[in-house]
Design a protein around this motif. Structure first.
Motif, short mmCIF file in Angstrom:
data_model
loop_
_atom_site.label_atom_id
_atom_site.label_comp_id
_atom_site.label_asym_id
_atom_site.label_seq_id
_atom_site.Cartn_x
_atom_site.Cartn_y
_atom_site.Cartn_z
N UNK A 180 0.82 -1.21 0.00
CA UNK A 180 0.00 0.00 0.00
C UNK A 180 0.85 1.26 0.00
N UNK A 181 2.08 1.18 0.47
CA UNK A 181 3.00 2.31 0.33
C UNK A 181 3.32 2.52 -1.15
N UNK A 182 3.53 1.43 -1.85
CA UNK A 182 3.82 1.51 -3.30
C UNK A 182 2.60 2.03 -4.04
N UNK B 266 -0.13 -7.81 -6.88
CA UNK B 266 -1.52 -7.37 -6.98
C UNK B 266 -2.46 -8.48 -6.52
N UNK B 267 -2.09 -9.73 -6.78
CA UNK B 267 -2.90 -10.85 -6.28
C UNK B 267 -2.90 -10.86 -4.75
N UNK B 268 -1.74 -10.58 -4.17
CA UNK B 268 -1.64 -10.54 -2.71
C UNK B 268 -2.52 -9.43 -2.14
N UNK B 269 -2.54 -8.29 -2.78
CA UNK B 269 -3.42 -7.19 -2.36
C UNK B 269 -4.88 -7.62 -2.50
N UNK B 270 -5.20 -8.30 -3.59
CA UNK B 270 -6.57 -8.76 -3.82
C UNK B 270 -7.01 -9.74 -2.73
N UNK B 271 -6.11 -10.63 -2.33
CA UNK B 271 -6.43 -11.58 -1.26
C UNK B 271 -6.71 -10.82 0.04
N UNK B 272 -5.90 -9.83 0.32
CA UNK B 272 -6.10 -9.04 1.54
C UNK B 272 -7.43 -8.28 1.47
N UNK B 273 -7.73 -7.69 0.31
CA UNK B 273 -8.97 -6.94 0.14
C UNK B 273 -10.20 -7.83 0.24
#
Length: 119
Positions: A4-6, A75-82
């Motif tokens: 999320x910093x990126x 982006x997949x990792x962010x999607x999993x978190x979301x």
């Protein structure tokens, strides 16, 4: 650097949007970003470096050109978190879809009624 910093930087998000359309030369990315954000070529290169070093983009050399592309894994990792939060907007989006379908149906029925009245 945390994902999320990126992604928190609007320039880097825009670069990812550009790269999501397909492989781009660094020159093409720089041209668009300079036009939209008014920043220097070295500043754009710094954003590309941050994306590359944090795994959001990959680069390959082709002669003197550098070609960038999105690396989807972060982006997949962010999607999993979301995914933990989708319930907050999922139901609202479903309700919006229902209302849009209802509006289309009502509009179609009105148009059919007007068409029948002309005969």
């Amino acid at each position: 650097m945390h994902a999320f910093d990126v992604l928190g930087d609007p320039v880097r998000r825009r670069i990812l949007e550009l790269l999501a359309t397909g492989e781009q030369t660094s020159g093409a990315v720089v041209a668009v970003i300079q036009q939209e954000f008014g920043i220097s070529q070295p500043a754009v290169s710094q954003h590309l470096r941050v994306l590359r070093e944090n795994g959001f983009a990959t680069v390959r050399a082709e002669g003197t050109r550098r070609l960038y592309t999105v690396d989807a894994e972060p982006l997949r990792e962010v999607d999993v978190w979301l995914d933990h939060f989708r319930r907050f907007w999922g139901q609202r989006l479903d309700a919006l879809g229902t209302e849009l379908a209802r509006g289309k149906r009502e509009r179609r029925l009105r148009e059919e009624a007007v068409g029948d009245g002309e005969r």
